[in-house]
Each structure stands twice: as C-alpha cells, then as structure tokens.
Design a protein around this motif. Structure first.
Motif, PDB file in Angstrom:
ATOM      1  N   ARG A   1      -3.664   5.915   8.016  1.00  0.00           N
ATOM      2  CA  ARG A   1      -4.073   6.887   6.989  1.00  0.00           C
ATOM      3  C   ARG A   1      -2.864   7.471   6.275  1.00  0.00           C
ATOM      4  O   ARG A   1      -2.908   7.731   5.067  1.00  0.00           O
TER       5      ARG A   1
ATOM      6  N   THR B   1      -5.257  -5.728  -3.192  1.00  0.00           N
ATOM      7  CA  THR B   1      -4.195  -4.747  -2.972  1.00  0.00           C
ATOM      8  C   THR B   1      -3.558  -4.399  -4.303  1.00  0.00           C
ATOM      9  O   THR B   1      -3.186  -5.278  -5.077  1.00  0.00           O
TER      10      THR B   1
ATOM     11  N   SER C   1      -4.650   0.028  10.260  1.00  0.00           N
ATOM     12  CA  SER C   1      -4.736   0.532   8.888  1.00  0.00           C
ATOM     13  C   SER C   1      -5.951   1.411   8.637  1.00  0.00           C
ATOM     14  O   SER C   1      -5.930   2.245   7.722  1.00  0.00           O
ATOM     15  N   THR C   2      -7.010   1.250   9.428  1.00  0.00           N
ATOM     16  CA  THR C   2      -8.247   1.985   9.148  1.00  0.00           C
ATOM     17  C   THR C   2      -8.621   3.025  10.205  1.00  0.00           C
ATOM     18  O   THR C   2      -9.372   3.950   9.899  1.00  0.00           O
TER      19      THR C   2
ATOM     20  N   GLY D   1      -1.417   2.550  -2.516  1.00  0.00           N
ATOM     21  CA  GLY D   1      -2.560   3.382  -2.174  1.00  0.00           C
ATOM     22  C   GLY D   1      -3.867   2.653  -1.974  1.00  0.00           C
ATOM     23  O   GLY D   1      -4.846   3.257  -1.545  1.00  0.00           O
ATOM     24  N   ALA D   2      -3.924   1.357  -2.267  1.00  0.00           N
ATOM     25  CA  ALA D   2      -5.179   0.611  -2.137  1.00  0.00           C
ATOM     26  C   ALA D   2      -4.899  -0.806  -1.680  1.00  0.00           C
ATOM     27  O   ALA D   2      -3.964  -1.450  -2.158  1.00  0.00           O
TER      28      ALA D   2
ATOM     29  N   GLY E   1      -0.740   6.560  -2.171  1.00  0.00           N
ATOM     30  CA  GLY E   1      -1.623   7.186  -3.149  1.00  0.00           C
ATOM     31  C   GLY E   1      -0.974   8.331  -3.897  1.00  0.00           C
ATOM     32  O   GLY E   1      -1.107   8.453  -5.124  1.00  0.00           O
TER      33      GLY E   1
ATOM     34  N   TYR F   1      -1.604   5.009   3.556  1.00  0.00           N
ATOM     35  CA  TYR F   1      -2.407   5.084   2.327  1.00  0.00           C
ATOM     36  C   TYR F   1      -2.118   6.369   1.568  1.00  0.00           C
ATOM     37  O   TYR F   1      -2.098   6.373   0.328  1.00  0.00           O
TER      38      TYR F   1
ATOM     39  N   THR G   1      -6.537  -3.939   1.544  1.00  0.00           N
ATOM     40  CA  THR G   1      -7.095  -4.149   2.879  1.00  0.00           C
ATOM     41  C   THR G   1      -6.540  -5.426   3.484  1.00  0.00           C
ATOM     42  O   THR G   1      -6.176  -6.367   2.772  1.00  0.00           O
TER      43      THR G   1
ATOM     44  N   VAL H   1       0.835  -1.203   0.000  1.00  0.00           N
ATOM     45  CA  VAL H   1       0.000   0.000   0.000  1.00  0.00           C
ATOM     46  C   VAL H   1       0.870   1.253   0.000  1.00  0.00           C
ATOM     47  O   VAL H   1       0.534   2.259  -0.642  1.00  0.00           O
TER      48      VAL H   1
END
Length: 397
Positions: free
Chosen positions: A268, A337, A261-262, A342-343, A275, A271, A345, A81
């Motif tokens: 944050r 992933t 991660s969330t 950037g993406a 990104g 990510y 889970t 990520v």
C-alpha cells in the motif's frame, strides 16, 4: 468508471443502485480483461495462419519462453508503480547468469551454492542502485541506464566475452524439466479450490461488515470461468510433457508479489508513493527505505530470471538478457501499469508478458523477419502508453 459517471450525471443510476453498480464494475480491471480478449484474438489469428501455434508442444514452449519476461515484469511493476524505472534488469540477468556459470563451471561449486550466490549478487546490485536513487537522489533513469552499461561491460570482462557452458544436472532441471502429469492435476485441483474458497471468504467478509456484495450468480460465473481456464491450462500442458518448471516459478512469484502488493502495508505504501509522493511523505511513509527495497526486489528477481535463462540455454553468453528490460517494461504497460506511477497489477504484467511472447512466437512460426517483431511490439507499446495517458486525462482510473 466513465460509464458510471455518465449514467449518474444523466440520472440513470439511482443513488441506491450506485453502490451495487460499483460492486459489480468498480473493482474490475477493465484493461486486464481487455488484454485477455486481445490475447485470445492473437491466439485465434495465429492459430488460423499457422495451425502449429495452438499445438500442446508450441504452447508449452510459449509458456516456458515467457517465464523470463514474466519474472522481470513482476519486479518491474513495483518499480514503475512507485514512479521509477529500471533499465538495468536485462544486464543484471546477463551478469548474474554469467556469475552462475562461472561458479558452476570454473569453480565447480555445488548447485545450492551457485543459486544462493547468484541470488545474493542480484540483490546486492539492486541494493546499490536503490541506494543511489533513494539516498543520493539520482534519477532512477540515469542510475539504471548507467547500470545497464556497467553490468554488461563487467559481464564481458569477467567472462572474457566467451560462452560458458553449464553442465550441472541440478541447474539444468530448473529451466528444462517438466513436472509429472499427476502433479499438474493436483495443482489444478488446489488452484480451483483456492479460487472457490477466496471468493466465498471475501463474500462472507464483506457481508460481515455490511458492505455491498455482488449477486451470487456473478461470483459463480467468475469462479467457473477461471476454473475452466485452469483446467484447460493443465490439460494442454499434460498433453505434451507436463507443466514446465519455469512456469511454476512464475506462478509462485506472482502469488507472492500479488500478496505483497495488495495485502501488506509495504504494498500500500508503494502505491501511495507512486500516486502522490508528497502526501505519502506527510503520512509518515519512509520513502527512501521503500524505494531502495523495491530495487533490491527487482535485482533479486533479475537473478532468478538469470538462473532460469542460463539453465534453459545450458550456457551463459554476453548477449543474455539483452533488451529484456524493454520486454519487461512493455509487458507491464500493456498489462495496465501506468508509467506515471500509482497504478498497476502483477496479474496485468503477467498477461502483458504472455501477449508479448505470443507475438514473438507467432511471428517466428510464420517466418516473418525479425525486424517485424520489433516494429509490432514497439507500436503496441506506444499505443498502450497513449491509451493510458488518454484515460488519465479523462479521469478514468
């Protein structure tokens, strides 16, 4: 989502309904649900071809087998990520597993000392690689490729290319023991209770701040479906010997890293770095420190996987963890992933690991030659990456 965009362009979704459409589908991880469907199809197919596949004993073994790949994939998600890659985790598994066997067998140290020493070794190896990537600006691919070879060579040197047995009863429990059936029932009740609480707590929170919320029936349907899966899992495991120890490690680590991660600033930031690294730098994120930390976590998880694997095999070998990094990367990509960063889970990576292990297990039961496993898994990985690139080019997140 592409569907939503098309409907909006055609005027089929009124402005007042767009927010509700987003609530119902905008946050849905389509790739994850697709992989769950694919997993079910794989299980049905192998169950038809070989009835042994869906027995409680085999499914228990399957979940135990997936534990090492799952633990590695959890750490690999954060690395990918953030826009990097870690090719060394398989060799870290081998080296730290060898160190655990040496500490236990040759030095006869207590199990707690062996475990702490192994975890520390994994974290230090990750720290070294993270420092080279973050502060010396060496590409992660090169650093971890070198680490993969160096750590494997060190393993061969310190063990003298011998298999080292592990006989400590405490260590043996970590990879081979099962929880009592009553524990599984309690765990299932707790899991269902948490699902209900988290769902309705989220609804109250969104309602408090006047955010759009999904219809109650939708949330009830989701909770019911997930609760049913929990109940089936506990029932199947209890029908054999109970829930295996390694699966508890996977569940606990998945929960911890899902939260990280969330729900944390650190997550944050990871990510954000993956990104758009320039935007992250301009936002004041300490990219170097965050990058080094994700490699520390990857190394730490590698050492946890090593303890589980060494315990399961009751020995450390020079081939332990060989190609494990590829299975972990494949699990992440199959689970959604993006290799572009950037993406991704943690839950998706776990699903991907289960898919990979199911393919291995099913083809082994069918008696297929081992080369077919490589062909099938490699093909699925390429297709998954192709779909990711295709979706990104279409603007589908």
């Amino acid at each position: 989502m592409q569907l939503q965009k098309e409907l909006q362009e055609q005027g089929a979704v009124p402005a007042a309904a767009q927010s509700r459409f987003s609530v119902l589908f905008g946050k849905m991880d389509v790739r994850a649900y697709t992989m769950v469907g694919a997993l079910i199809l794989i299980w049905v197919l192998f169950g038809i071809l070989n009835p042994t596949f869906l027995t409680s004993r085999n499914l228990s073994n399957l979940f135990t087998q997936m534990s090492v790949t799952s633990i590695l994939a959890i750490g690999m998600v954060l690395v990918i990520v953030a826009g990097h890659i870690d090719l060394s985790v398989g060799s870290i598994v081998g080296l730290t597993g060898g160190m655990a066997a040496i500490l236990s067998n040759w030095l006869e140290l207590p199990a707690i000392v062996v475990i702490l020493g192994t975890l520390a070794a994994g974290a230090v190896l990750g720290l070294l690689q993270g420092w080279l990537v973050a502060y010396k600006m060496i590409p992660a691919f090169i650093v971890t490729l070198g680490g993969m070879m160096v750590f494997r060579g060190v393993l061969m040197g310190v063990t003298e290319s011998m298999t080292i047995p592990v006989s400590d009863p405490v260590l043996a429990l970590l990879g081979n023991a099962y929880f009592a059936r009553g524990f599984g029932i309690i765990l299932g009740i707790v899991a269902v209770g948490f699902l209900v609480w988290s769902t309705f707590n989220k609804r109250r929170s969104r309602k408090k701040y006047d955010f759009a919320i999904a219809p109650l029936s939708i949330d009830i349907f989701k909770v019911t479906g997930l609760s049913l899966l929990v109940a089936v899992f506990v029932a199947v495991m209890n029908n054999y010997k109970g829930i295996p120890f390694p699966i508890i490690f996977v569940i606990v680590l998945a929960a911890i890293f899902y939260f990280i991660s969330t729900k944390t600033t650190f997550g944050r930031h990871i990510y954000a770095i993956g990104g758009n690294i320039e935007a992250a730098r301009l936002s004041g994120i300490n990219i170097k420190r965050k990058t080094m930390l994700i490699f520390v976590l990857s190394g730490l998880l590698g050492s946890i996987a090593a303890i589980v694997l060494t315990s399961r095999l009751a020995s450390a070998t020079i081939t332990a963890g060989n190609m494990a990094e590829m299975d972990a990367i494949a699990a992440c990509v199959i689970g959604g992933t993006s290799l572009m960063g950037g993406a991704g889970t943690v839950i998706g990576a776990i699903i991907g690991a289960l898919v990979m292990t199911s393919l291995d297990n099913g083809m082994s039961l069918m008696g297929l030659e081992s080369f077919w496993q490589y062909v099938v898994k490699g093909s699925i990985l390429v297709i998954a990456v192709w779909l990711d690139i295709s979706n990104r080019s279409k603007g589908v997140k």
